[in-house]
Design a protein around this motif. Structure first.
Motif, short mmCIF file in Angstrom:
data_model
loop_
_atom_site.label_atom_id
_atom_site.label_comp_id
_atom_site.label_asym_id
_atom_site.label_seq_id
_atom_site.Cartn_x
_atom_site.Cartn_y
_atom_site.Cartn_z
N CYS A 91 -16.85 65.26 -95.36
CA CYS A 91 -16.84 64.15 -94.41
C CYS A 91 -17.62 64.59 -93.16
O CYS A 91 -17.44 65.71 -92.69
CB CYS A 91 -15.39 63.82 -94.03
SG CYS A 91 -15.23 62.50 -92.84
N HIS A 133 -12.94 56.45 -99.72
CA HIS A 133 -12.98 57.40 -98.60
C HIS A 133 -13.23 56.65 -97.28
O HIS A 133 -12.56 56.90 -96.28
CB HIS A 133 -14.08 58.44 -98.88
CG HIS A 133 -14.30 59.45 -97.80
ND1 HIS A 133 -14.10 60.80 -97.98
CD2 HIS A 133 -14.72 59.31 -96.51
CE1 HIS A 133 -14.37 61.43 -96.84
NE2 HIS A 133 -14.76 60.56 -95.94
N HIS A 137 -10.82 55.67 -93.75
CA HIS A 137 -11.15 55.87 -92.33
C HIS A 137 -10.67 54.69 -91.47
O HIS A 137 -10.27 54.87 -90.32
CB HIS A 137 -12.66 56.03 -92.13
CG HIS A 137 -13.19 57.42 -92.32
ND1 HIS A 137 -12.78 58.48 -91.54
CD2 HIS A 137 -14.10 57.93 -93.18
CE1 HIS A 137 -13.42 59.58 -91.92
NE2 HIS A 137 -14.23 59.27 -92.92
#
Ligand code: CO
Length: 171
Positions: A91, A133, A137
């Motif tokens: 990330c 993913h 966030h």
């Protein structure tokens, strides 16, 4: 607009982002900036909170088939397959750290595209993974929250280094 990628443990990464009500010029500008930052940083995906904007917007750029370069506003994952797969993730907000993450192999995601068009997409593989993913966030969740205890132990020192670096940086 600030284009600095926020780094763990920056608290902006832990907020739940707000839904976008209107796709106005500010949202279009945000998306353009996000594409720029993602390209500059060499990422395959980016969520608005990563540049400090608390809005439910993600951008994706995957070379696999060429067309998978798009923005999703207010994305919702409507379906997760029971079958899961493990893949190594990283990330931009957690630099230098990679770890195996188990996630559903297939998803159905819906949301609104840059042009205001409703999008619904059934997908698997890398694209499904990146979307999960990035949607995480928007809910203040990072991939390091989803790894095994063993992986957590393995990256513990590296995470501490990021925390120490944040504490010692001059603001
Ligand atoms: Co990320």
């Amino acid at each position: 607009m600030n284009t600095q990628v926020r780094i763990y443990p920056d608290p902006v990464l832990r907020r739940v982002a707000d839904s976008v009500e209107n796709i106005d010029e500010s949202i279009k500008k945000l998306i353009a900036t996000m594409f720029e930052v993602m390209k500059l940083e060499g990422g395959v995906g980016l969520a608005a909170p990563q540049i400090g904007v608390n809005k439910r917007v993600i951008v994706i750029s995957i070379d696999e088939k060429g067309f998978e370069r798009f923005a999703l506003i207010n994305p919702v994952i409507d379906f997760f397959s029971d079958r899961k797969s493990k893949m190594e993730e990283g990330c931009l907000s957690v630099p230098g750290i990679r770890a195996d993450v188990k996630r559903p192999s297939k998803i159905v995601v819906s949301g609104v595209g840059r042009s205001g068009r409703q999008i619904s997409l059934e997908t698997g593989g890398l694209l499904a993974r990146v979307i999960q993913h990035e949607v995480d966030h928007l809910n203040g969740v990072l991939f390091i929250d989803r790894i095994s205890e063993k992986e957590k132990k393995r990256i513990f020192e590296d995470l501490n280094m990021l925390i120490n670096r944040a504490n010692s940086s001059v603001r």
